[in-house]
Scaffold this active site. Structure first.
Site, PDB file in Angstrom:
ATOM      1  CE  LYS A   1       1.968   9.485  -0.921  1.00  0.00           C
ATOM      2  NZ  LYS A   1       2.355  10.296  -2.087  1.00  0.00           N
TER       3      LYS A   1
ATOM      4  CD  GLU B   1      -7.227  10.866  -6.176  1.00  0.00           C
ATOM      5  OE1 GLU B   1      -6.194  10.596  -6.806  1.00  0.00           O
ATOM      6  OE2 GLU B   1      -8.254  10.173  -6.213  1.00  0.00           O
TER       7      GLU B   1
ATOM      8  CG  HIS C   1      -4.932   4.018  -0.352  1.00  0.00           C
ATOM      9  ND1 HIS C   1      -3.820   3.218  -0.392  1.00  0.00           N
ATOM     10  CD2 HIS C   1      -5.193   4.356  -1.643  1.00  0.00           C
ATOM     11  CE1 HIS C   1      -3.425   3.068  -1.648  1.00  0.00           C
ATOM     12  NE2 HIS C   1      -4.241   3.746  -2.422  1.00  0.00           N
TER      13      HIS C   1
ATOM     14  CG  ASP D   1      -1.956   1.104   1.186  1.00  0.00           C
ATOM     15  OD1 ASP D   1      -1.684   2.164   0.592  1.00  0.00           O
ATOM     16  OD2 ASP D   1      -3.052   0.914   1.731  1.00  0.00           O
ATOM     17  CG  HIS D   2       0.879   4.347  -3.120  1.00  0.00           C
ATOM     18  ND1 HIS D   2      -0.256   3.844  -3.687  1.00  0.00           N
ATOM     19  CD2 HIS D   2       0.708   5.684  -3.046  1.00  0.00           C
ATOM     20  CE1 HIS D   2      -1.096   4.831  -3.949  1.00  0.00           C
ATOM     21  NE2 HIS D   2      -0.542   5.954  -3.570  1.00  0.00           N
TER      22      HIS D   2
ATOM     23  CG  ASP E   1      -9.554   3.175  -5.999  1.00  0.00           C
ATOM     24  OD1 ASP E   1      -8.711   2.290  -6.257  1.00  0.00           O
ATOM     25  OD2 ASP E   1      -9.384   4.373  -6.293  1.00  0.00           O
TER      26      ASP E   1
END
Length: 507
Positions: A206, A240, A264, A201-202, A259
């Site tokens: 962070k 976003e 996230h 999970d990118h 999503d």
């Protein structure tokens, strides 16, 4: 972005790469080598790792995809893409220039092979081409996760021997609901041990997210007040300004809930809400993250709002609504916005609501965690309007922290005013370029699973939202104007509790 020069770093604490060991020798096999993820994120991350001197000189990178191309063509294509980032200020990776030494280090290690992800012969050829320690990175559509791992197992490519490791990196979405996530976990764990599976999970790459543990547990003034006695509520936002762009075919059956939320946003929630781990051992941390996700009560439909962006404006220019996007149905009920009220059933967070929101085509681009503290319990300033004490952990686009306090205004009388203190990581530390994948790729190479999701945590996230998935199957969706803060129902979700969302834009 280039590395700051020495003068700019005066007084800052440098990143101590000399204290970080190089990753061990291995072969990185990328399924989906011609795809957008490989071009846009994996190659820039590898380039940054090479720039930091953290990759082994014996690293090999094997790309697999169904496209007809040679190794030289793949190298040239990626080289052109890397150069294009220097002119693209909207990209997460936008260096002033590409250092030929560091890109050359990566380019020279690239090898491409054409292969069908579901054909046994692809894996037979791969088995003849790799040896020793290997990482299989699945940068492919989710429908291939099961078949690729099945074929890797059938070909014996996941067997570890002679001190080498075999690991599988799997991107999201990991399932589409609880049942599919459980089935996918069971399928994968037939071929590999849990310790070989790195569900990525990118968001956890962070810098601010990684720093939450340090913020909470390395500062004695915070941990005593990090509980229901002192905290009123928590807001977690991932907004976003862009729409679905060219991803309509993917987004239509997926939607914002699947999503973003069980992966996230739940990762952010688990980092900010978890109990102190017994140590920084990976399993101690992952145990606590899994426990907090398992303590999230299933979300009731009346504690959730779904919205879909209609036509509006973005930065002064008109933009079309979701139903007018390419590969989107004209009567689509797919949500592009979700707001939730969550409850965590444990002593630390009893009675503290966690409000989560995520959406596309919003008024501002913002990912943050905002911790709202309760007002003072004594009545010294009774009748005075006090600004709420809020600690905001800025994740994107800024990375840092800000806090809001009450202070006396200058003058002979006692009048209060709200003040803000803040810091950005770049103000105190030498930052190196990052797209969020560098730490995750490095950790996978060295075998540190701390920032990766475990099967039980994945399933706990889906369990919390599964009632909504079922309730929303035929439910209507509330429209909101592109460029706004979201649907009116999301405001009502908080106002009925006497609270309000923080604005997405401050001006």
């Amino acid at each position: 972005m280039t590395l700051p020069d020495a003068a700019a770093n005066a007084g800052k604490q440098p990143r101590a790469n000399d204290e970080i060991k190089k990753a061990p020798a291995c072969t990185l096999v990328i399924f989906g080598a011609a795809g957008d993820l490989t071009k846009r994120l994996l190659m820039p991350a590898l380039y940054n790792l090479a720039s930091d001197g953290l990759l082994s000189d014996e690293l090999k990178i094997v790309g697999i995809d169904h496209n007809d191309r040679t190794t030289d063509q793949w190298r040239d294509d990626l080289s052109q893409t890397m150069q294009s980032f220097t002119q693209d200020r909207t990209s997460e990776f936008h260096p002033a220039s590409i250092d030929p030494r560091h890109w050359g280090f990566i380019r020279d290690r690239l090898t491409f092979t054409k292969g069908d992800f579901e054909a046994a012969e692809t894996y037979q050829r791969l088995g003849a081409a790799v040896s020793g320690s290997v990482i299989f990175y699945l940068a492919v559509s989710a429908r291939f996760f099961g078949p690729v791992v099945d074929n890797l197992g059938a070909a014996g490519l996941l067997k570890e021997a002679d001190g080498g490791f075999r690991r599988v990196v799997i991107e999201k979405p990991f399932g589409t609901d609880l049942a599919s996530a459980e089935a996918l976990n069971a399928r994968i764990l037939k071929q590999a041990d849990e310790g070989q599976v790195f569900r990525i999970d990118h968001f956890l790459g962070k810098e601010t997210v990684q720093s939450i543990l340090a913020l909470r547990f390395a500062n004695g003034m915070l941990e005593p007040i990090w509980n229901a006695r002192h905290i009123d509520h928590v807001q977690i936002t991932a907004a976003e300004t862009i729409g679905v762009e060219q991803r309509g075919a993917f987004y239509e059956p997926t939607g914002a809930l699947r999503d973003m939320v069980p992966n996230h946003l739940f990762q952010l929630l688990s980092m900010v809400a978890m109990e102190p781990p017994g140590s920084f051992d990976a399993e101690d941390i992952r145990n606590e993250k899994a426990r907090i996700e398992q303590a999230v009560l299933p979300v009731a439909p009346d504690h959730a709002v779904r919205g879909q962006y209609a036509a509006g404006e973005e930065q002064g220019r008109p933009v079309r609504g979701y139903r007018e996007e390419d590969n989107v149905s004209g009567d689509s009920r797919t949500e592009t916005y979700v707001a939730l009220k969550l409850a965590i059933e444990n002593p630390r967070w009893s009675g503290v609501p966690f409000y989560l929101r995520t959406g596309k085509r919003m008024a501002g681009r913002l990912t943050e965690i905002a911790v709202h503290f309760k007002p003072p319990s004594h009545g010294l300033f009774a009748g005075t309007e006090l600004a709420p004490n809020v600690m905001r952990l800025h994740i994107d686009p800024e990375q840092g922290l800000s806090t809001q306090w009450n202070a006396k205004r200058p003058g002979p009388e006692m009048h209060l005013g709200a003040v803000t203190s803040s810091f950005r990581f770049g103000d105190f530390f030498t930052e190196t370029p990052s797209v969020g994948y560098e730490t995750l790729i490095y950790d996978c190479m060295v075998g540190d699973p701390t920032l990766f999701q475990r099967a039980d945590a994945i399933e706990a996230g889906w369990a919390a939202v599964d009632p909504l998935i079922q309730a929303w199957a035929d439910a209507p969706v509330e429209a909101y104007a592109a460029g706004s803060d979201g649907p009116a129902g999301a405001d009502t979700l908080l106002t009925r509790d006497g609270r309000a969302w923080l604005p997405l834009k401050t001006s």
